[in-house]
Design an enzyme around this catalytic site. Structure first.
Site, PDB file in Angstrom:
ATOM      1  N   THR A   4       1.654  -2.687   9.061  1.00 51.49           N
ATOM      2  CA  THR A   4       2.046  -3.558  10.081  1.00 51.49           C
ATOM      3  C   THR A   4       2.208  -5.074   9.110  1.00 51.49           C
ATOM      4  O   THR A   4       2.591  -5.763   9.848  1.00 51.49           O
ATOM      5  CB  THR A   4       0.864  -3.752  10.895  1.00 51.49           C
ATOM      6  OG1 THR A   4      -0.208  -4.173   9.883  1.00 51.49           O
ATOM      7  CG2 THR A   4       0.661  -2.322  11.696  1.00 51.49           C
ATOM      8  N   CYS A  47       2.639  -3.833   3.950  1.00 51.59           N
ATOM      9  CA  CYS A  47       1.771  -2.661   4.242  1.00 51.59           C
ATOM     10  C   CYS A  47       2.316  -1.823   5.516  1.00 51.59           C
ATOM     11  O   CYS A  47       3.293  -2.143   5.763  1.00 51.59           O
ATOM     12  CB  CYS A  47       0.112  -3.006   4.628  1.00 51.59           C
ATOM     13  SG  CYS A  47      -0.262  -4.043   5.947  1.00 51.59           S
ATOM     14  N   ASP A  82       0.961  -1.028   0.099  1.00 49.40           N
ATOM     15  CA  ASP A  82       0.031   0.022  -0.059  1.00 49.40           C
ATOM     16  C   ASP A  82       0.928   1.429   0.117  1.00 49.40           C
ATOM     17  O   ASP A  82       2.124   1.112  -0.079  1.00 49.40           O
ATOM     18  CB  ASP A  82      -1.032  -0.065   1.348  1.00 49.40           C
ATOM     19  CG  ASP A  82      -0.373   0.368   2.488  1.00 49.40           C
ATOM     20  OD1 ASP A  82       0.810   0.343   2.548  1.00 49.40           O
ATOM     21  OD2 ASP A  82      -1.219   0.123   3.518  1.00 49.40           O
ATOM     22  N   HIS A  88       3.573 -32.113   9.147  1.00 47.94           N
ATOM     23  CA  HIS A  88       3.108 -30.881   8.944  1.00 47.94           C
ATOM     24  C   HIS A  88       2.004 -30.720   8.058  1.00 47.94           C
ATOM     25  O   HIS A  88       1.317 -29.858   7.804  1.00 47.94           O
ATOM     26  CB  HIS A  88       4.520 -29.809   8.632  1.00 47.94           C
ATOM     27  CG  HIS A  88       5.322 -29.978   9.680  1.00 47.94           C
ATOM     28  ND1 HIS A  88       5.242 -29.330  10.978  1.00 47.94           N
ATOM     29  CD2 HIS A  88       6.756 -30.516   9.987  1.00 47.94           C
ATOM     30  CE1 HIS A  88       6.241 -29.551  11.634  1.00 47.94           C
ATOM     31  NE2 HIS A  88       7.030 -30.260  11.206  1.00 47.94           N
ATOM     32  N   HIS A 126       6.878 -25.310   8.146  1.00 45.78           N
ATOM     33  CA  HIS A 126       5.889 -26.183   9.029  1.00 45.78           C
ATOM     34  C   HIS A 126       4.563 -25.815   8.352  1.00 45.78           C
ATOM     35  O   HIS A 126       3.735 -26.595   8.327  1.00 45.78           O
ATOM     36  CB  HIS A 126       5.894 -25.696  10.415  1.00 45.78           C
ATOM     37  CG  HIS A 126       7.035 -26.218  11.152  1.00 45.78           C
ATOM     38  ND1 HIS A 126       6.845 -26.366  12.545  1.00 45.78           N
ATOM     39  CD2 HIS A 126       8.276 -26.710  11.017  1.00 45.78           C
ATOM     40  CE1 HIS A 126       7.917 -26.707  13.110  1.00 45.78           C
ATOM     41  NE2 HIS A 126       8.707 -27.298  12.055  1.00 45.78           N
TER      42      HIS A 126
HETATM   43  C1  RB5 Z   1      -2.678   2.563   6.349  1.00 45.23           C
HETATM   44  O1  RB5 Z   1      -2.725   3.429   7.298  1.00 45.23           O
HETATM   45  C2  RB5 Z   1      -2.518   1.020   7.310  1.00 45.23           C
HETATM   46  O2  RB5 Z   1      -3.821   0.832   8.045  1.00 45.23           O
HETATM   47  C3  RB5 Z   1      -1.873  -0.130   6.520  1.00 45.23           C
HETATM   48  O3  RB5 Z   1      -0.588   0.110   5.997  1.00 45.23           O
HETATM   49  C4  RB5 Z   1      -1.758  -1.374   7.439  1.00 45.23           C
HETATM   50  O4  RB5 Z   1      -1.137  -1.228   8.455  1.00 45.23           O
HETATM   51  C5  RB5 Z   1      -3.161  -2.148   7.612  1.00 45.23           C
HETATM   52  O5  RB5 Z   1      -3.200  -3.337   8.221  1.00 45.23           O
END
Ligand code: RB5
Length: 156
Positions: free
Chosen positions: A68, A66, A9, A134, A99
């Site tokens: 996280t 993205c 993203d 597994h 696994h």
């Molecule tokens: C974008 O602000 C953020 O929500 C996205 O990059 C991500 O971390 C979502 O899980």
């Protein structure tokens, strides 16, 4: 794994470019289906695109980034046949292949630095699924996906 899809993203454009270049230098073909703009971009779009290509066998595996790694992995895991694992360090990345037979790896550009991301993709790409017990467990995951039930979990 030689042909990969990569998606991201708006938070992860720079990391996507660095990981793509890093893997291309190592001889991988890397197809970019993410955004190249810092304009807000909905992560499910890239998560779905990469997952679709992996599920259809167009590529050997996928990388998703993205903020996280969480949202984009959730999107990918909605596609049948996808096992996308969010990893913030190389040990989990390696084990996710050995696994869990992960076919997409995800991580967060707001969570880890690019050098850690490189170690994660290296461990993941160099690992092999171990099969055996597994495989039984991965088959259970696919049973849940396909039937929305799990015979082994029934108590009566
Ligand atoms: C974008 O602000 C953020 O929500 C996205 O990059 C991500 O971390 C979502 O899980």
């Amino acid at each position: 794994m030689k042909k990969l899809a990569i998606g991201n993203d708006h938070v992860a454009v720079e990391m996507k470019n660095e990981i793509k270049a890093y893997l291309e230098e190592k001889g991988y073909e890397v197809i970019n289906v993410g955004t190249d703009s810092s304009e807000s971009f909905h992560y499910p779009i890239s998560g779905y695109r990469v997952a679709r290509m992996v599920a259809d066998g167009e590529v050997d595996g996928g990388i998703l980034i993205c903020g996280t790694g969480v949202g984009i992995s959730l999107a990918a895991n909605k596609v049948d046949g996808i096992r996308c694992c969010v990893c913030s360090e190389p040990y989990s990345a390696k084990l996710s292949k050995q696994h869990n037979n992960s076919n997409i790896i995800a991580f967060g550009a707001r969570v880890i630095g690019v050098e850690m991301a490189k170690m994660i993709v290296d461990e993941w790409l160099n690992a092999e699924f171990l099969g055996g017990r597994h495989q039984t467990r991965v088959d259970m995951l696919m049973e849940i996906q396909d039937t929305q039930e799990l015979k082994a979990a029934k108590t009566e």
